[in-house]
Write a protein that holds these residues in place. Structure first.
Motif, short mmCIF file in Angstrom:
data_model
loop_
_atom_site.label_atom_id
_atom_site.label_comp_id
_atom_site.label_asym_id
_atom_site.label_seq_id
_atom_site.Cartn_x
_atom_site.Cartn_y
_atom_site.Cartn_z
N ASN A 1 -49.08 78.48 -97.37
CA ASN A 1 -48.29 78.40 -96.14
C ASN A 1 -49.20 78.03 -95.04
O ASN A 1 -50.20 78.90 -94.73
N LEU B 1 -49.26 80.58 -91.91
CA LEU B 1 -50.10 82.07 -92.29
C LEU B 1 -51.52 81.43 -92.31
O LEU B 1 -52.44 82.33 -91.57
N HIS C 1 -42.67 78.19 -85.69
CA HIS C 1 -44.05 77.99 -86.44
C HIS C 1 -44.97 78.80 -85.33
O HIS C 1 -45.88 79.84 -85.86
N TYR D 1 -44.10 82.42 -84.95
CA TYR D 1 -44.67 83.16 -86.25
C TYR D 1 -46.27 83.28 -86.18
O TYR D 1 -46.49 84.50 -86.36
N LYS E 1 -46.60 86.19 -83.51
CA LYS E 1 -46.48 87.43 -83.84
C LYS E 1 -47.49 88.01 -84.77
O LYS E 1 -47.96 89.09 -84.77
N LEU E 2 -47.93 87.37 -85.90
CA LEU E 2 -48.94 87.87 -86.63
C LEU E 2 -50.34 88.09 -86.02
O LEU E 2 -50.82 89.13 -86.37
N ASP F 1 -38.88 90.00 -91.41
CA ASP F 1 -39.25 89.04 -92.72
C ASP F 1 -40.61 88.76 -93.14
O ASP F 1 -41.10 88.37 -94.08
N ASP F 2 -41.45 88.91 -91.89
CA ASP F 2 -42.88 88.34 -92.07
C ASP F 2 -43.66 89.62 -92.47
O ASP F 2 -44.85 89.43 -92.49
N ASP G 1 -46.29 88.55 -95.25
CA ASP G 1 -47.33 87.79 -94.87
C ASP G 1 -48.39 88.47 -94.07
O ASP G 1 -49.51 88.15 -93.93
#
Length: 486
Positions: free
Chosen positions: A282, A285, A335, A338, A341-342, A371-372, A375
């Protein structure tokens, strides 16, 4: 690396190459397959690139190839790009690119060349690297013959990236080739020839004339490689990194105070990136791994009791992500959200490891990560790079406890991506309220009660809690509220 130097005939022993060769012969044109197909075939790498160089008009040959395919009852779509003197034929899942051999010259302030018709020798000299300058003849009289004037096949054996001609001219003319050198070295796991790398360093400043979109394309390919850190280390060594990604370059270095030093956050980030890449393809990620500590330079402080600290670097980094994506012309869509957020959440699981793992904290992590969550846990596991084996062992054991708690809470409370059983619209209806602060307070109170375990995630308990909370605020139902099922 052992390469069969007699394998060229086998490399082009396919119907499509025989067809192109026959068409070229019928037009009395020299025709060669060049570049990526030759390189990747020799390396036994899968490739979909089929680039052809003809002496004379490549468009003319492409049109004839498309007609021949149609005559043999194959679908063939022809696209002609007169401005660039190129044409593309799509047929049977293949993309065939045709161009006439050419020579190029450049103005200092542009990478767009002045193009003139040329010979195959001219065309091979204009190629970026020796491994991309090889050609295989498709004409019947010389079918399968390798033309390799710069020993590209030798460089494949030696695993090096090298320019055919003077590297300073190559990179000054088209500075994007510096990014391509790093990209090929990363993808192929080759080294950049020392003189070539020195030329990149001398010409690094020229990267400013390249559009950010083109740089982003090369970066994405580097990030997708098996060992992406190799590319970023080369970007750093060549002097390109601070010019294209200053925030990542700013992580470099170690400060010392009172005899205490912190780790080099750039090298740490490279290790985290490799740890993630070993577990996931990914690319977003992987971008989260690259950016997870991006806020550390801005938050680095010396504390007499704690030593070096980076308090709230995750929140600062989270705010930096959109600006970095925008400047680097990375996509500003889901993207980016995402990655953002991480980066913002990557300290939360570590905090759970260090503190007592409460159900409430796990519920909130599940709610925020959605849902992440898987990851995020992979990223956090990858973030453990300490050389202290006992510390790593303890963290990993505690992470297993956190992961199991995540599974247990999710199965019991269905928290991941949950929406409170009563929404704002219903609250307004029940209490005859307009959109207002009290509506948000009641809705947030219901959500927090569920996440803190005060009530279960169901409508009946949420409804009773809402009535109690509203009464504390001096609000009463209007009498038109939906009935709660007994």
């Amino acid at each position: 690396m052992e390469i069969d130097r007699n394998a060229m005939l086998h490399a082009v022993d396919r119907p499509v190459f025989h067809l192109v060769g026959e068409v070229a012969d019928s037009l009395n044109r020299e025709c060669y397959v060049v570049g990526g197909y030759v390189r990747d075939t020799i390396l036994n790498r899968p490739t979909s690139d089929m680039d052809f160089v003809t002496i004379g008009s490549g468009i003319e040959v492409a049109k004839a190839v498309a007609q021949r395919l149609k005559a043999e009852h194959h679908r063939a779509h022809l696209a002609v790009f007169k401005t660039y003197g190129t044409a593309q034929v799509k047929s049977q899942g293949m993309e065939l690119e045709f161009v006439g051999a050419r020579r190029e010259s450049y103005h200092h302030d542009s990478r767009n060349p002045i193009v003139e018709d040329g010979t195959l020798d001219d065309d091979q000299k204009r190629r970026d690297f020796t491994i991309n300058a090889m050609a295989i003849s498709l004409n019947l009289s010389t079918f399968g013959k390798l033309l390799d004037p710069f020993d590209g096949i030798g460089d494949l054996e030696r695993k090096i990236i090298r320019t055919p001609l003077d590297a300073d001219i190559t990179f000054s003319d088209d500075p994007l080739r510096m990014m391509r050198a790093v990209r090929f070295a990363t993808q192929l796991e080759f080294n950049i020839y020392p003189e070539t790398l020195e030329a990149i360093t001398r010409n690094a400043h020229r990267i400013k004339i390249i559009t950010r979109e083109r740089i982003a394309e090369e970066l994405m390919k580097i990030v997708a490689a098996r060992h992406p850190s190799r590319g970023f280390m080369l970007l750093d060594k060549s002097g390109l990194l601070p010019l294209i990604f200053p925030e990542l370059s700013a992580l470099k270095g170690i400060d010392t105070s009172h005899g205490r030093a912190h780790k080099d956050n750039f090298l740490h980030t490279m290790q985290v990136l490799e740890n993630v890449a070993a577990k996931s393809d990914n690319v977003w990620l992987r971008w989260a791994a690259i950016m997870h500590d991006i806020g550390k330079p801005a938050t680095k402080r010396w504390d007499e009791k704690q030593g070096w600290t980076f308090h709230n670097h995750n929140f600062i980094g989270e705010k930096m992500v959109p600006r970095i994506f925008q400047r680097m012309r990375l996509p500003l869509n889901e993207h980016m959200k995402y990655v953002k957020k991480l980066v913002g959440l990557h300290m939360r699981p570590i905090a759970l490891v260090e503190d007592e793992v409460t159900d409430s904290a796990v519920r909130r992590l599940l709610f925020d990560a959605g849902d992440d969550i898987d990851d995020l846990m992979l990223l956090c596991t990858a973030d453990i790079t300490s050389k202290n084996r006992e510390k790593v062992k303890r963290f990993n054991e505690n992470f297993l406890l956190v992961k199991q708690k995540l599974v247990d809470i999710e199965e019991k409370d269905r928290i991941r991506n949950f929406q409170p059983p009563i929404d704002g619209q219903e609250i307004m209806s029940i209490f005859n309220l307009p959109p207002s602060k009290p509506v948000g307070e009641i809705k947030d109170a219901i959500k927090d009660a569920i996440l803190d375990g005060q009530i279960s995630n169901n409508r009946d308990e949420a409804y009773q809690f809402m009535l109690h909370k509203a009464a504390e605020m001096g609000l009463k139902p209007t009498g038109c509220s939906p009935q709660v099922q007994e």
